[in-house]
Enzyme design. Structure first.
Site, PDB file in Angstrom:
ATOM      1  N   ALA A   9       0.862  -1.097   0.051  1.00  0.00           N
ATOM      2  CA  ALA A   9       0.024   0.064  -0.104  1.00  0.00           C
ATOM      3  C   ALA A   9       0.871   1.188   0.218  1.00  0.00           C
ATOM      4  O   ALA A   9       0.558   2.385   0.597  1.00  0.00           O
ATOM      5  CB  ALA A   9      -0.821  -0.051   1.294  1.00  0.00           C
ATOM      6  N   GLY A  10       2.115   1.318  -0.493  1.00  0.00           N
ATOM      7  CA  GLY A  10       3.078   2.443  -0.666  1.00  0.00           C
ATOM      8  C   GLY A  10       2.398   3.197  -2.068  1.00  0.00           C
ATOM      9  O   GLY A  10       1.076   3.209  -2.262  1.00  0.00           O
ATOM     10  N   VAL A  12       2.847   2.984  -5.200  1.00  0.00           N
ATOM     11  CA  VAL A  12       2.411   2.344  -6.304  1.00  0.00           C
ATOM     12  C   VAL A  12       1.070   1.725  -6.196  1.00  0.00           C
ATOM     13  O   VAL A  12       0.141   2.008  -6.679  1.00  0.00           O
ATOM     14  CB  VAL A  12       3.459   1.162  -7.029  1.00  0.00           C
ATOM     15  N   GLY A  13       1.073   1.012  -5.121  1.00  0.00           N
ATOM     16  CA  GLY A  13      -0.084   0.261  -4.585  1.00  0.00           C
ATOM     17  C   GLY A  13      -1.232   1.001  -4.381  1.00  0.00           C
ATOM     18  O   GLY A  13      -2.515   0.622  -4.858  1.00  0.00           O
ATOM     19  N   ASP A  32      -1.108  -4.414   3.170  1.00  0.00           N
ATOM     20  CA  ASP A  32       0.410  -3.980   3.243  1.00  0.00           C
ATOM     21  C   ASP A  32       0.690  -4.862   4.762  1.00  0.00           C
ATOM     22  O   ASP A  32      -0.026  -5.008   5.667  1.00  0.00           O
ATOM     23  CB  ASP A  32       0.483  -2.688   3.466  1.00  0.00           C
ATOM     24  N   ARG A  87      17.664  -0.800 -11.245  1.00  0.00           N
ATOM     25  CA  ARG A  87      16.650  -1.649 -10.786  1.00  0.00           C
ATOM     26  C   ARG A  87      17.340  -2.870 -10.494  1.00  0.00           C
ATOM     27  O   ARG A  87      17.035  -3.548  -9.461  1.00  0.00           O
ATOM     28  CB  ARG A  87      15.719  -1.899 -12.089  1.00  0.00           C
ATOM     29  N   ASN A 119      10.048  -4.149  -8.934  1.00  0.00           N
ATOM     30  CA  ASN A 119      11.564  -4.050  -9.764  1.00  0.00           C
ATOM     31  C   ASN A 119      12.476  -4.992  -8.952  1.00  0.00           C
ATOM     32  O   ASN A 119      12.506  -4.944  -7.870  1.00  0.00           O
ATOM     33  CB  ASN A 119      11.959  -2.781  -9.998  1.00  0.00           C
ATOM     34  N   ARG A 150       5.624   6.173 -21.963  1.00  0.00           N
ATOM     35  CA  ARG A 150       6.561   7.280 -21.718  1.00  0.00           C
ATOM     36  C   ARG A 150       6.918   7.742 -23.122  1.00  0.00           C
ATOM     37  O   ARG A 150       7.138   8.899 -23.573  1.00  0.00           O
ATOM     38  CB  ARG A 150       7.790   6.811 -20.955  1.00  0.00           C
ATOM     39  N   HIS A 174      12.559  -4.326 -18.744  1.00  0.00           N
ATOM     40  CA  HIS A 174      12.290  -3.036 -17.927  1.00  0.00           C
ATOM     41  C   HIS A 174      13.664  -2.499 -17.278  1.00  0.00           C
ATOM     42  O   HIS A 174      13.872  -2.531 -16.278  1.00  0.00           O
ATOM     43  CB  HIS A 174      11.077  -3.147 -17.006  1.00  0.00           C
TER      44      HIS A 174
HETATM   45  N1  APR Z   1       3.712  -7.878   2.238  1.00  0.00           N
HETATM   46  C1  APR Z   1       2.745  -6.646   1.994  1.00  0.00           C
HETATM   47  N2  APR Z   1       3.397  -5.329   1.796  1.00  0.00           N
HETATM   48  C2  APR Z   1       4.806  -5.335   1.923  1.00  0.00           C
HETATM   49  C3  APR Z   1       5.689  -6.442   2.143  1.00  0.00           C
HETATM   50  C4  APR Z   1       4.998  -7.697   2.296  1.00  0.00           C
HETATM   51  N3  APR Z   1       5.707  -8.802   2.508  1.00  0.00           N
HETATM   52  N4  APR Z   1       6.965  -6.040   2.056  1.00  0.00           N
HETATM   53  C5  APR Z   1       6.823  -4.680   1.886  1.00  0.00           C
HETATM   54  N5  APR Z   1       5.669  -4.236   1.685  1.00  0.00           N
HETATM   55  C6  APR Z   1       5.105  -2.959   1.388  1.00  0.00           C
HETATM   56  C7  APR Z   1       5.826  -1.861   2.381  1.00  0.00           C
HETATM   57  O1  APR Z   1       5.525  -1.723   3.704  1.00  0.00           O
HETATM   58  C8  APR Z   1       5.428  -0.522   1.557  1.00  0.00           C
HETATM   59  O2  APR Z   1       4.204  -0.026   2.156  1.00  0.00           O
HETATM   60  O3  APR Z   1       5.357  -2.387   0.007  1.00  0.00           O
HETATM   61  C9  APR Z   1       5.141  -1.236   0.110  1.00  0.00           C
HETATM   62  C10 APR Z   1       6.037  -0.519  -1.013  1.00  0.00           C
HETATM   63  O4  APR Z   1       5.531   0.818  -1.091  1.00  0.00           O
HETATM   64  P1  APR Z   1       6.960   2.176  -1.457  1.00  0.00           P
HETATM   65  O5  APR Z   1       7.806   1.804  -0.507  1.00  0.00           O
HETATM   66  O6  APR Z   1       6.027   3.331  -1.529  1.00  0.00           O
HETATM   67  O7  APR Z   1       7.197   1.585  -2.875  1.00  0.00           O
HETATM   68  P2  APR Z   1       6.533   2.118  -4.393  1.00  0.00           P
HETATM   69  O8  APR Z   1       6.934   3.357  -4.827  1.00  0.00           O
HETATM   70  O9  APR Z   1       5.149   1.682  -3.944  1.00  0.00           O
HETATM   71  O10 APR Z   1       7.122   1.056  -5.180  1.00  0.00           O
HETATM   72  C11 APR Z   1       6.958  -0.349  -5.087  1.00  0.00           C
HETATM   73  O11 APR Z   1       7.063  -0.972  -7.361  1.00  0.00           O
HETATM   74  O12 APR Z   1       7.761   0.303  -9.273  1.00  0.00           O
HETATM   75  C12 APR Z   1       7.899  -0.599  -8.250  1.00  0.00           C
HETATM   76  O13 APR Z   1      10.463  -0.214  -8.112  1.00  0.00           O
HETATM   77  C13 APR Z   1       9.229  -0.156  -7.492  1.00  0.00           C
HETATM   78  O14 APR Z   1       9.747  -2.166  -6.488  1.00  0.00           O
HETATM   79  C14 APR Z   1       9.021  -0.845  -6.387  1.00  0.00           C
HETATM   80  C15 APR Z   1       7.784  -1.294  -6.219  1.00  0.00           C
END
Ligand code: APR
Length: 309
Positions: A9-10, A12-13, A32, A87, A119, A150, A174
């Site tokens: 739920a970061g 991207v999610g 998350d 990456r 990635n 892009r 990618h």
């Molecule tokens: N189960 C669920 N969530 C998890 C787990 C897990 N085992 N491990 C990590 N997370 C969650 C983190 O808590 C965090 O909220 O994944 C989320 C990642 O979010 P961000 O750090 O905001 O990263 P984001 O920018 O969303 O990118 C996520 O997508 O595009 C790709 O390169 C990017 O690999 C990266 C991914």
């Protein structure tokens, strides 16, 4: 009603959850590992629903039981790139995260389609394919929609032409060795060279290759999320609405393009069963060499993978 779970739920999610709720037609489950994060974001999103006029059919959770019997699981869990980090640098840390996510998701949704976002994308898609035991039709990596998008953007900026008229094909991994295919790109059916000089095309290709890194350099503490989120949603719609739409996507190859045992970006037709067809384009020697360089880069990243559960 299809059930779509989004893991992570970061940036991207939660962007995917937002797009998915705006598009409607599915129940969204956002998960998350950080307690409260997905719950809080979904609460905010469903409160936006009555105001913005979109779906409120969503739950946030830190419990994988809530993902049970999903039709589609979009995996974004992982660590994003930091400035100066490729990456490929991400491989070790994100492989461990993907292993734990697959172990939680697969037994609860044995018939789901997996859409990978984490990635290094092609390597994480390969890992998910191997660990899930799913048929290759049901493990798909998002990359080409974003990279092609892009390139469309940069062509639109350079020419002033509506991006709707612009079609681009970006295949391969990618990463820095992605393969923008000028011969299979066009503007309203006309070759790019009708509107752009070779120097402009070269500049557009270079900026497309650098598209993700350019954003990382500005953000400093994270990577792109709006365009990746929109790309995932396009693919999700094609799957849950059975659209038979052709997109470039990373899939496990078994001889196509002369490649085996690798997840690699190629044109695929997407529908309710996942990858319905892999399309093999005829490539010239130069294009084949570019695909090979791209595959070599993925294989060098994959060399760091440990495939045990
Ligand atoms: N189960 C669920 N969530 C998890 C787990 C897990 N085992 N491990 C990590 N997370 C969650 C983190 O808590 C965090 O909220 O994944 C989320 C990642 O979010 P961000 O750090 O905001 O990263 P984001 O920018 O969303 O990118 C996520 O997508 O595009 C790709 O390169 C990017 O690999 C990266 C991914």
């Amino acid at each position: 009603m299809s059930k779509v779970s989004i893991i992570g739920a970061g940036y991207v999610g939660s962007t995917i959850a937002h797009w998915a709720m705006v598009s409607g037609g599915c129940q969204v489950v956002l998960v998350d590992i950080v307690e409260g994060l997905a719950k809080g974001k979904i609460l905010d999103l469903i409160q936006a629903g009555p105001i913005a006029g979109h779906s409120v059919d969503a739950i946030g959770s830190s419990n994988y039981n809530d993902t049970a019997n999903s039709d589609l699981v979009i995996i974004t869990a992982g660590v994003p790139r930091k400035p100066g980090m490729t990456r490929e640098d991400l491989v070790q840390v994100n492989a461990d995260i993907i292993k734990s996510v697959i172990n939680e998701v697969v037994p609860r949704s044995p018939n789901a389609i997996l859409l990978m976002m984490t990635n290094p994308l092609d390597t994480m898609t390969y890992l998910a394919y191997k660990l899930s035991g799913f048929p290759r039709e049901r493990v798909i990596g998002q990359a080409g929609v974003l990279d092609s998008g892009r390139m469309r953007t940069f062509i639109a900026i350079e020419t002033g032409i509506d991006p709707e008229n612009i079609h681009t094909t970006v295949l391969g991994g990618h990463g820095d060795e992605m393969v923008p295919l000028v011969r299979y790109s066009h503007i309203a059916g006309m070759p790019l060279s009708y509107f752009l000089s070779q120097e402009q095309i070269d500049r557009i290709i270079a900026r497309t290759r650098d598209g993700g890194a350019e954003i990382v350099r500005y953000l400093k503490t994270g990577s792109a999320f709006y365009a990746p989120g929109a790309s995932a949603c396009k693919m999700a719609q094609a799957i849950i609405k059975n659209q038979h739409h052709i997109y470039p996507a990373s899939v496990y190859l078994q001889g196509e393009y002369g490649m085996e045992d690798i997840c690699f970006g190629v044109p695929v037709m997407l529908g309710r069963t996942g990858v319905e067809r892999i399309i093999e384009l005829e490539l010239n020697d130069e294009e084949k060499a570019a695909m090979q360089r791209s595959a070599d880069l993925i294989r060098s990243t994959m060399a760091h993978l440990k495939l045990d559960r």
